[in-house]
Motif scaffolding. Structure first.
Motif, PDB file in Angstrom:
ATOM      1  N   LYS A  74       0.796  -1.234   0.000  1.00 61.40           N
ATOM      2  CA  LYS A  74       0.000   0.000   0.000  1.00 61.40           C
ATOM      3  C   LYS A  74       0.829   1.285   0.000  1.00 61.40           C
ATOM      4  O   LYS A  74       0.274   2.371   0.184  1.00 61.40           O
ATOM      5  CB  LYS A  74      -0.978   0.010   1.191  1.00 61.40           C
ATOM      6  CG  LYS A  74      -1.995  -1.119   1.135  1.00 61.40           C
ATOM      7  CD  LYS A  74      -2.987  -1.018   2.283  1.00 61.40           C
ATOM      8  CE  LYS A  74      -4.006  -2.169   2.220  1.00 61.40           C
ATOM      9  NZ  LYS A  74      -4.986  -2.087   3.314  1.00 61.40           N
ATOM     10  N   ARG A  75       2.138   1.211  -0.253  1.00 54.54           N
ATOM     11  CA  ARG A  75       2.943   2.430  -0.299  1.00 54.54           C
ATOM     12  C   ARG A  75       4.229   2.170  -1.075  1.00 54.54           C
ATOM     13  O   ARG A  75       4.852   1.114  -0.921  1.00 54.54           O
ATOM     14  CB  ARG A  75       3.256   2.927   1.113  1.00 54.54           C
ATOM     15  CG  ARG A  75       3.835   1.837   1.996  1.00 54.54           C
ATOM     16  CD  ARG A  75       4.005   2.258   3.425  1.00 54.54           C
ATOM     17  NE  ARG A  75       4.544   1.152   4.224  1.00 54.54           N
ATOM     18  CZ  ARG A  75       5.098   1.286   5.405  1.00 54.54           C
ATOM     19  NH1 ARG A  75       5.192   2.488   5.966  1.00 54.54           N
ATOM     20  NH2 ARG A  75       5.562   0.243   6.062  1.00 54.54           N
ATOM     21  N   TYR A  93       0.490   5.933  -2.432  1.00 59.43           N
ATOM     22  CA  TYR A  93      -0.033   5.100  -1.354  1.00 59.43           C
ATOM     23  C   TYR A  93      -1.533   4.904  -1.534  1.00 59.43           C
ATOM     24  O   TYR A  93      -2.209   5.684  -2.198  1.00 59.43           O
ATOM     25  CB  TYR A  93       0.275   5.699   0.023  1.00 59.43           C
ATOM     26  CG  TYR A  93      -0.409   7.006   0.332  1.00 59.43           C
ATOM     27  CD1 TYR A  93      -1.638   7.052   0.989  1.00 59.43           C
ATOM     28  CD2 TYR A  93       0.185   8.222  -0.013  1.00 59.43           C
ATOM     29  CE1 TYR A  93      -2.257   8.254   1.288  1.00 59.43           C
ATOM     30  CE2 TYR A  93      -0.429   9.437   0.294  1.00 59.43           C
ATOM     31  CZ  TYR A  93      -1.646   9.445   0.936  1.00 59.43           C
ATOM     32  OH  TYR A  93      -2.262  10.633   1.226  1.00 59.43           O
ATOM     33  N   THR A  95      -5.455   4.506  -0.113  1.00 61.49           N
ATOM     34  CA  THR A  95      -6.298   5.065   0.937  1.00 61.49           C
ATOM     35  C   THR A  95      -7.758   4.794   0.598  1.00 61.49           C
ATOM     36  O   THR A  95      -8.122   4.688  -0.578  1.00 61.49           O
ATOM     37  CB  THR A  95      -6.072   6.579   1.087  1.00 61.49           C
ATOM     38  OG1 THR A  95      -7.000   7.107   2.035  1.00 61.49           O
ATOM     39  CG2 THR A  95      -6.262   7.303  -0.234  1.00 61.49           C
ATOM     40  N   ALA A 101      -8.115  12.687   1.378  1.00 62.56           N
ATOM     41  CA  ALA A 101      -6.660  12.730   1.518  1.00 62.56           C
ATOM     42  C   ALA A 101      -6.052  13.841   0.676  1.00 62.56           C
ATOM     43  O   ALA A 101      -5.043  14.437   1.067  1.00 62.56           O
ATOM     44  CB  ALA A 101      -6.063  11.381   1.110  1.00 62.56           C
ATOM     45  N   THR A 109       1.679  14.231   5.937  1.00 60.35           N
ATOM     46  CA  THR A 109       0.968  13.003   5.582  1.00 60.35           C
ATOM     47  C   THR A 109       1.941  11.926   5.131  1.00 60.35           C
ATOM     48  O   THR A 109       1.887  10.774   5.595  1.00 60.35           O
ATOM     49  CB  THR A 109      -0.049  13.281   4.460  1.00 60.35           C
ATOM     50  OG1 THR A 109      -1.003  14.238   4.897  1.00 60.35           O
ATOM     51  CG2 THR A 109      -0.766  11.999   4.061  1.00 60.35           C
ATOM     52  N   ILE A 113       2.961   8.232   6.852  1.00 59.32           N
ATOM     53  CA  ILE A 113       2.683   6.975   6.154  1.00 59.32           C
ATOM     54  C   ILE A 113       3.959   6.185   5.875  1.00 59.32           C
ATOM     55  O   ILE A 113       3.974   4.956   5.959  1.00 59.32           O
ATOM     56  CB  ILE A 113       1.923   7.261   4.843  1.00 59.32           C
ATOM     57  CG1 ILE A 113       0.522   7.764   5.160  1.00 59.32           C
ATOM     58  CG2 ILE A 113       1.870   6.031   3.951  1.00 59.32           C
ATOM     59  CD1 ILE A 113      -0.253   8.241   3.954  1.00 59.32           C
TER      60      ILE A 113
END
Length: 252
Positions: A74-75, A93, A95, A101, A109, A113
């Motif tokens: 996810k990133r 990333y 979300t 976001a 942010t 993350i």
């Protein structure tokens, strides 16, 4: 004819009539909003965010012109080398609320993350460069789908009409192809703009649909959504790197 109100940078306003108004002003198109309605009617979220900006310096431990990837579930951070220009950092990333976001401050942010993914200080050094520049893009990744790209004498082209997202790898090509196809359609029907626009859509839609169909799957190569996708991404890159080395040896 289509009547358009034009406002210059110095605030001067004029009203003009045009045979055709073309909006090619990006995924968050103002022309689309004015003619067709709000973004929400045409956006299809991929569930990801991106932040892209030029790096002020080379990544420590890497040569100038080297690219790199730091990936986790996810990133992802990808550094793209550019000829004659600073390398570009692309943070991505996943979300559940991309639109929410996109209204946040990108620097804190991203620091939150990517806090535990700072391999060799690569993440923190890149974010230091983000802190010193206003030249960045921070936005949600949205695919644009529309039942029709024209309304009266107003027409949309490129990302404003069919945004394929960066995951397709075809955004610039689709935009240039759209311009060419539109020019050919107008040349074929010089006295019938409505017919030309119909011809344009008939030729472009199969191409756009083909590439939109696999965008969600291709996004896994940029931002894996789970461990299996991350593993598959690593295997694919290893295959591509081995193939590249083999082809290089063969050509030598």
């Amino acid at each position: 004819m289509l009547t358009a109100d034009i406002r210059t940078e110095d605030g001067e306003e004029t009203t003009e009539d045009y045979d055709l108004v073309i909006g090619a002003d990006g995924v968050r198109s103002t022309v689309r909003k004015l003619i067709f309605g709000p973004d929400e009617a045409f956006f299809h979220s991929i569930g990801t965010m991106l932040c892209a900006f030029p790096l002020a310096r080379s990544v420590e431990g890497f040569k100038s012109g080297d690219g790199l990837m730091v990936a986790d579930v996810k990133r992802t951070l990808t550094v793209f080398p550019l000829e004659g220009r600073p390398s570009t950092a692309l943070f991505s990333y996943r979300t559940r609320d991309p639109e929410g976001a996109s209204r946040k401050d990108p620097l804190p942010t991203l620091r939150q993350i990517f806090a535990d993914l700072d391999v060799g200080g690569i993440i923190s050094n890149a974010l230091e460069d983000l802190a010193t520049t206003d030249d960045f893009l921070f936005d949600s990744v949205q695919m644009v789908k529309m039942p029709c790209w024209s309304k009266g004498r107003g027409l949309l082209l490129g990302d404003s009409a069919w945004c394929l997202t960066l995951y397709s790898g075809m955004g610039a090509s689709a935009g240039m192809l759209g311009g060419q196809v539109l020019g050919e359609a107008l040349a074929a029907c010089p006295h019938d703009i409505n017919r030309a626009l119909q011809m344009f859509e008939a030729r472009m839609r199969p191409f756009v649909r083909k590439h939109q169909r696999f965008i969600a799957l291709r996004s896994q190569l940029f931002v894996p959504s789970n461990r299996f996708s991350l593993w598959g991404r690593r295997v694919l890159w290893q295959i591509l790197l081995c193939s590249r080395k083999y082809l290089f040896r063969m050509s030598a």
